[in-house]
Every structure is written in structure tokens, then in C-alpha cells.
Design a protein around this motif. Structure first.
Motif, PDB file in Angstrom:
ATOM      1  N   ARG A  56      45.856  45.247  39.352  1.00 14.55           N
ATOM      2  CA  ARG A  56      45.599  43.872  39.814  1.00 14.55           C
ATOM      3  C   ARG A  56      44.407  43.288  39.091  1.00 14.55           C
ATOM      4  O   ARG A  56      44.388  42.087  38.783  1.00 14.55           O
ATOM      5  N   PHE A  57      43.416  44.093  38.845  1.00 13.62           N
ATOM      6  CA  PHE A  57      42.236  43.622  38.129  1.00 13.62           C
ATOM      7  C   PHE A  57      42.629  43.125  36.733  1.00 13.62           C
ATOM      8  O   PHE A  57      42.171  42.069  36.288  1.00 13.62           O
ATOM      9  N   ARG A  58      43.497  43.915  36.023  1.00 15.20           N
ATOM     10  CA  ARG A  58      43.939  43.512  34.684  1.00 15.20           C
ATOM     11  C   ARG A  58      44.750  42.229  34.744  1.00 15.20           C
ATOM     12  O   ARG A  58      44.582  41.329  33.918  1.00 15.20           O
ATOM     13  N   GLN A  59      45.585  42.144  35.751  1.00 19.28           N
ATOM     14  CA  GLN A  59      46.403  40.941  35.879  1.00 19.28           C
ATOM     15  C   GLN A  59      45.553  39.714  36.211  1.00 19.28           C
ATOM     16  O   GLN A  59      45.865  38.596  35.816  1.00 19.28           O
ATOM     17  N   ALA A  60      44.470  39.899  36.959  1.00 16.55           N
ATOM     18  CA  ALA A  60      43.641  38.769  37.375  1.00 16.55           C
ATOM     19  C   ALA A  60      42.738  38.281  36.258  1.00 16.55           C
ATOM     20  O   ALA A  60      42.567  37.069  36.073  1.00 16.55           O
ATOM     21  N   VAL A  61      42.133  39.186  35.521  1.00 19.59           N
ATOM     22  CA  VAL A  61      41.140  38.769  34.528  1.00 19.59           C
ATOM     23  C   VAL A  61      41.681  38.823  33.105  1.00 19.59           C
ATOM     24  O   VAL A  61      41.066  38.272  32.188  1.00 19.59           O
ATOM     25  N   GLY A  62      42.809  39.497  32.895  1.00 19.87           N
ATOM     26  CA  GLY A  62      43.363  39.561  31.555  1.00 19.87           C
ATOM     27  C   GLY A  62      42.471  40.316  30.617  1.00 19.87           C
ATOM     28  O   GLY A  62      41.840  41.322  30.976  1.00 19.87           O
ATOM     29  N   ALA A  63      42.362  39.786  29.424  1.00 21.24           N
ATOM     30  CA  ALA A  63      41.556  40.464  28.406  1.00 21.24           C
ATOM     31  C   ALA A  63      40.067  40.211  28.585  1.00 21.24           C
ATOM     32  O   ALA A  63      39.244  40.779  27.855  1.00 21.24           O
ATOM     33  N   GLY A  64      39.716  39.353  29.543  1.00 18.37           N
ATOM     34  CA  GLY A  64      38.284  39.051  29.749  1.00 18.37           C
ATOM     35  C   GLY A  64      37.495  40.227  30.263  1.00 18.37           C
ATOM     36  O   GLY A  64      36.282  40.341  30.011  1.00 18.37           O
ATOM     37  N   GLY A  65      38.150  41.108  30.995  1.00 16.14           N
ATOM     38  CA  GLY A  65      37.493  42.316  31.463  1.00 16.14           C
ATOM     39  C   GLY A  65      36.415  42.067  32.511  1.00 16.14           C
ATOM     40  O   GLY A  65      36.473  41.147  33.340  1.00 16.14           O
ATOM     41  N   ILE A  66      35.366  42.900  32.481  1.00 22.11           N
ATOM     42  CA  ILE A  66      34.286  42.870  33.483  1.00 22.11           C
ATOM     43  C   ILE A  66      33.558  41.530  33.471  1.00 22.11           C
ATOM     44  O   ILE A  66      33.212  40.987  34.527  1.00 22.11           O
ATOM     45  N   ALA A  67      33.342  40.952  32.314  1.00 21.47           N
ATOM     46  CA  ALA A  67      32.599  39.691  32.235  1.00 21.47           C
ATOM     47  C   ALA A  67      33.331  38.582  32.965  1.00 21.47           C
ATOM     48  O   ALA A  67      32.737  37.817  33.738  1.00 21.47           O
ATOM     49  N   ALA A  68      34.648  38.484  32.749  1.00 21.49           N
ATOM     50  CA  ALA A  68      35.418  37.456  33.428  1.00 21.49           C
ATOM     51  C   ALA A  68      35.471  37.715  34.935  1.00 21.49           C
ATOM     52  O   ALA A  68      35.393  36.788  35.755  1.00 21.49           O
ATOM     53  N   ALA A  69      35.579  38.986  35.330  1.00 22.80           N
ATOM     54  CA  ALA A  69      35.617  39.315  36.754  1.00 22.80           C
ATOM     55  C   ALA A  69      34.297  38.965  37.432  1.00 22.80           C
ATOM     56  O   ALA A  69      34.279  38.418  38.545  1.00 22.80           O
ATOM     57  N   GLU A  70      33.187  39.259  36.783  1.00 19.38           N
ATOM     58  CA  GLU A  70      31.884  38.951  37.391  1.00 19.38           C
ATOM     59  C   GLU A  70      31.655  37.450  37.477  1.00 19.38           C
ATOM     60  O   GLU A  70      31.033  36.963  38.423  1.00 19.38           O
ATOM     61  N   SER A  71      32.156  36.699  36.515  1.00 22.47           N
ATOM     62  CA  SER A  71      32.032  35.245  36.595  1.00 22.47           C
ATOM     63  C   SER A  71      32.776  34.698  37.810  1.00 22.47           C
ATOM     64  O   SER A  71      32.259  33.856  38.550  1.00 22.47           O
ATOM     65  N   ARG A  72      34.002  35.178  38.028  1.00 23.39           N
ATOM     66  CA  ARG A  72      34.765  34.729  39.187  1.00 23.39           C
ATOM     67  C   ARG A  72      34.160  35.257  40.491  1.00 23.39           C
ATOM     68  O   ARG A  72      34.165  34.572  41.515  1.00 23.39           O
ATOM     69  N   LEU A  73      33.612  36.471  40.420  1.00 22.10           N
ATOM     70  CA  LEU A  73      32.957  37.031  41.608  1.00 22.10           C
ATOM     71  C   LEU A  73      31.715  36.228  41.988  1.00 22.10           C
ATOM     72  O   LEU A  73      31.427  36.030  43.176  1.00 22.10           O
ATOM     73  N   ASP A  74      30.983  35.747  40.976  1.00 17.36           N
ATOM     74  CA  ASP A  74      29.824  34.890  41.257  1.00 17.36           C
ATOM     75  C   ASP A  74      30.237  33.635  42.003  1.00 17.36           C
ATOM     76  O   ASP A  74      29.570  33.217  42.958  1.00 17.36           O
ATOM     77  N   SER A  75      31.319  33.022  41.574  1.00 11.54           N
ATOM     78  CA  SER A  75      31.784  31.801  42.240  1.00 11.54           C
ATOM     79  C   SER A  75      32.149  32.063  43.699  1.00 11.54           C
ATOM     80  O   SER A  75      31.825  31.276  44.597  1.00 11.54           O
ATOM     81  N   ILE A  76      32.797  33.195  43.949  1.00  9.92           N
ATOM     82  CA  ILE A  76      33.178  33.539  45.320  1.00  9.92           C
ATOM     83  C   ILE A  76      31.939  33.761  46.188  1.00  9.92           C
ATOM     84  O   ILE A  76      31.816  33.218  47.305  1.00  9.92           O
ATOM     85  N   LEU A  77      30.986  34.542  45.676  1.00  6.72           N
ATOM     86  CA  LEU A  77      29.792  34.870  46.460  1.00  6.72           C
ATOM     87  C   LEU A  77      28.911  33.643  46.679  1.00  6.72           C
ATOM     88  O   LEU A  77      28.333  33.468  47.766  1.00  6.72           O
TER      89      LEU A  77
END
Length: 339
Positions: free
Chosen positions: A98-119
Motif C-alpha cells: 500500500r505504501f508503494r501504491q500510495a507514494v509511487g516512486a517518491g518513496g519516503i520523501a513523498a510519504a513524509e510530505s503527505r504525513l506532514d499535511s495530515i499531522l
């Protein structure tokens, strides 16, 4: 020779293909095997794994608990007292597919950016529903738990589990510091004024009570003193009355001496008295008896002698009797007031 030349490149290529088809999964990570961008396998156990060279590729993700610092954000609590909050979160990739499907090739950097918005969104929502005193109090652990619980559902869509959310610091905006300090100073001055007013009121009450107690004590003491003084005066008068009744002549003599000692002091330079004043009767009497009392005693003695011998003929007067009679009848010279 030609056969060796032909076999050697084949062996090298075979070794290279074999090596490219193998990869090692570390115990601190999980790996995804992708084929043309599609997930075909998940390697979660550490050790040696294989893939199809050239057609498949391996993407590795950290399996440890990760930490993410949230950029400081400004929140407005219910009391409109703006605060700048600095927080951080700890999370872990729970579902790598699910993580790969959500962030694609962006990896950890893209996930943390979206996580920042949520928090950030959840932090603003939770802290905006309470007052600034609740945020600054020691009970803000409940607020951090609310932020975490609110962000869990949104983070799971990314394949991430949020483990904890913490507020590192809570400060006032720079432009509001001066106004906030002035308001705090005014509040403290008002509290100090109230405390001083209450202290002055209590002091006045205590002072009034003390003054009342002093008046009561002094009045009671004066009343008791007057009672004692009256009893003493009554006792003194009783003693004087008994002394006067026991010997009137001695009492008069004592009173005259007391009057002499009080009147004839060094500060009194002169006395003005009438010629017939009785003040110095005891001083003018040679026997220490008032002339009036002495004359009354002589008259009483003469009357007794006449009653005892009424038939006796009068004796001829002698020079000595004439002298005594003249001395008795002649009054003493009056004081000229120069004493």
C-alpha cells in the motif's frame, strides 16, 4: 583455442546474470520485487532472495520506527491566543504494498510530505478546540493522544502506522510577545493590587480590634483603680475618724504640723495672715496646746475650785499671782507675716 574463446564470455555472462538475479534482504528492511512497475513479490524475511534479471527490480523500505519533525505551525486556540507549536511524530511502514501504491516512486520523501499535511491538519483541529491554558498545562498528553488517534486513519491509507505524536515546544509568535507580556504584567499588577487591598482591609480590621481592646482594657483598669482608690480613701477617712475620736487634741496638733510642713517650704517666701489667725496657735503656745483649749481647761479648773470652796474668803493678791494672771490674760503678739 577458439572453443575457449567462445566459452569464456558465456561463463562471464552467466555469472553476471546469476549475480544480478540475487539480492540480500537486510533484517532492518523489507523489499518489493517490481516488474514493469507492478509489485510481483514482497520479501519480508531477511536473507538471500532472487529476481528475474533485467525484467524485475528491487525496491527497499526501512522496517524500523522512523521519526519525522513537523514544521512549526501557528494555531489559534479557543481564547484567540495564537501559539506557535513545534511537534514531531514517530511512525512505521506497516504495509509496503500500500505504501508503494500510495507514494509511487517518491518513496519516503513523498510519504513524509503527505504525513506532514495530515499531522498539521489534525494538530490545528485538536488544538483549536481547547484553550491555550490547556495546551500549556501539564495535561497536554491527552491532546497529543487525540492528535495521534485522529491521524491514524488517514495515515493508514499510506500504509503507515503512527506510533506517537509529541509537542516539542509551544511558544508565542514573535509579534505577539510584547503584547502578551504587557497583558501578563497588567494581570499580575491587578492581582497584586487586590492582594494589597485585602491586606490593608485585614490590617485595618485588626488595628480597630486592637484599639477597641486597648480602650476596654484601659477603661476596666481605670474602673478598678477608681474602686481601689475609693476603698483606700474610705479606709483612710475611717482611720482619721477613729484617730480624731480617740484624741481630738492630738489630731488637731497633728493636722497643724502637717499644714506647717506643707506651707513652710523653701519655695514659699512670704505669708499674709490676719492678726487673729489661728494658723500659728500651736507655735504661739509655750506648752504646745492651743490657747483656746488651754483657756477652756483653766476655766474648768477654776469653776471646780469655786464649787469646792464657796464660803472661803478671797485671799489678798500677791505680786506673783498678779504676774501670772497678767501673763495669762495678755494675748500673744500676732505674727507680722514675715515667717
Amino acid at each position: 583455442m577458439r572453443k575457449t574463446t567462445f566459452i569464456l564470455p558465456v561463463v562471464v555472462v552467466a555469472i553476471a546474470v546469476a549475480l544480478s538475479s540475487m539480492f540480500i534482504v537486510d533484517e532492518r528492511e523489507r523489499a518489493l520485487v517490481l516488474q514493469f512497475g507492478r509489485v510481483v513479490d514482497v520479501k519480508e524475511e531477511p536473507g538471500l532472495a532472487f529476481k528475474i534479471p533485467l525484467f524485475q527490480q528491487v525496491v527497499r523500505y526501512d522496517d524500523r520506527i522512523l521519526s519525522r519533525d513537523i514544521e512549526p505551525l501557528e494555531v489559534t486556540p479557543l481564547d484567540d491566543r495564537r501559539l506557535v507549536v513545534d511537534a514531531f511524530a514517530r511512525y512505521r511502514i506497516s504495509d509496503v504494498i500500500r505504501f508503494r501504491q500510495a507514494v509511487g516512486a517518491g518513496g519516503i520523501a513523498a510519504a513524509e510530505s503527505r504525513l506532514d499535511s495530515i499531522l498539521r491538519a489534525e494538530t490545528r483541529e485538536v488544538l483549536g478546540s481547547v484553550t491555550s491554558n490547556d495546551i500549556l498545562s501539564s495535561d497536554r498528553a491527552a491532546l497529543m493522544l487525540r492528535i495521534r488517534n485522529s491521524a491514524i486513519a488517514a495515515a493508514r491509507a499510506l500504509g503507515v502506522d503512527i506510533i506517537d505524536v509529541r509537542l516539542q515546544s509551544t511558544d508565542l509568535p514573535t509579534q505577539n510577545l510584547a503584547a502578551t507580556f504587557d497583558r501578563m504584567r497588567a494581570e499580575r499588577e491587578r492581582e497584586a493590587t487586590d492582594e494589597r487591598a485585602r491586606g490593608n482591609e485585614a490590617a485595618q480590621r485588626i488595628r480597630a480590634q486592637a484599639d477597641r481592646t486597648v480602650v476596654e482594657l484601659v477603661s476596666e483598669a481605670q474602673r478598678e483603680a477608681e474602686i481601689v482608690r475609693g476603698e483606700a480613701d474610705a479606709l483612710r477617712n475611717n482611720i482619721f475618724a477613729e484617730a480624731f475620736g480617740a484624741d481630738e487634741e492630738f489630731f488637731e496638733f497633728y493636722r497643724s504640723l502637717t499644714a506647717y510642713s506643707r506651707a513652710l517650704k523653701g519655695g514659699n517666701t512670704s505669708m499674709i495672715l490676719s492678726p487673729d489667725s489661728e494658723f500659728f496657735n500651736y507655735l504661739k503656745s509655750p506648752s504646745g496646746v492651743r490657747p483656746a483649749a488651754q483657756q477652756s481647761s483653766q476655766q474648768s479648773s477654776a469653776a471646780g475650785a469655786v464649787e469646792a470652796a464657796p464660803q472661803a474668803a478671797p485671799a489678798p493678791a500677791t505680786t506673783e499671782d498678779t504676774t501670772d494672771s497678767a501673763a495669762t490674760d495678755t494675748p500673744a503678739p500676732a505674727s507680722d507675716g514675715s515667717n
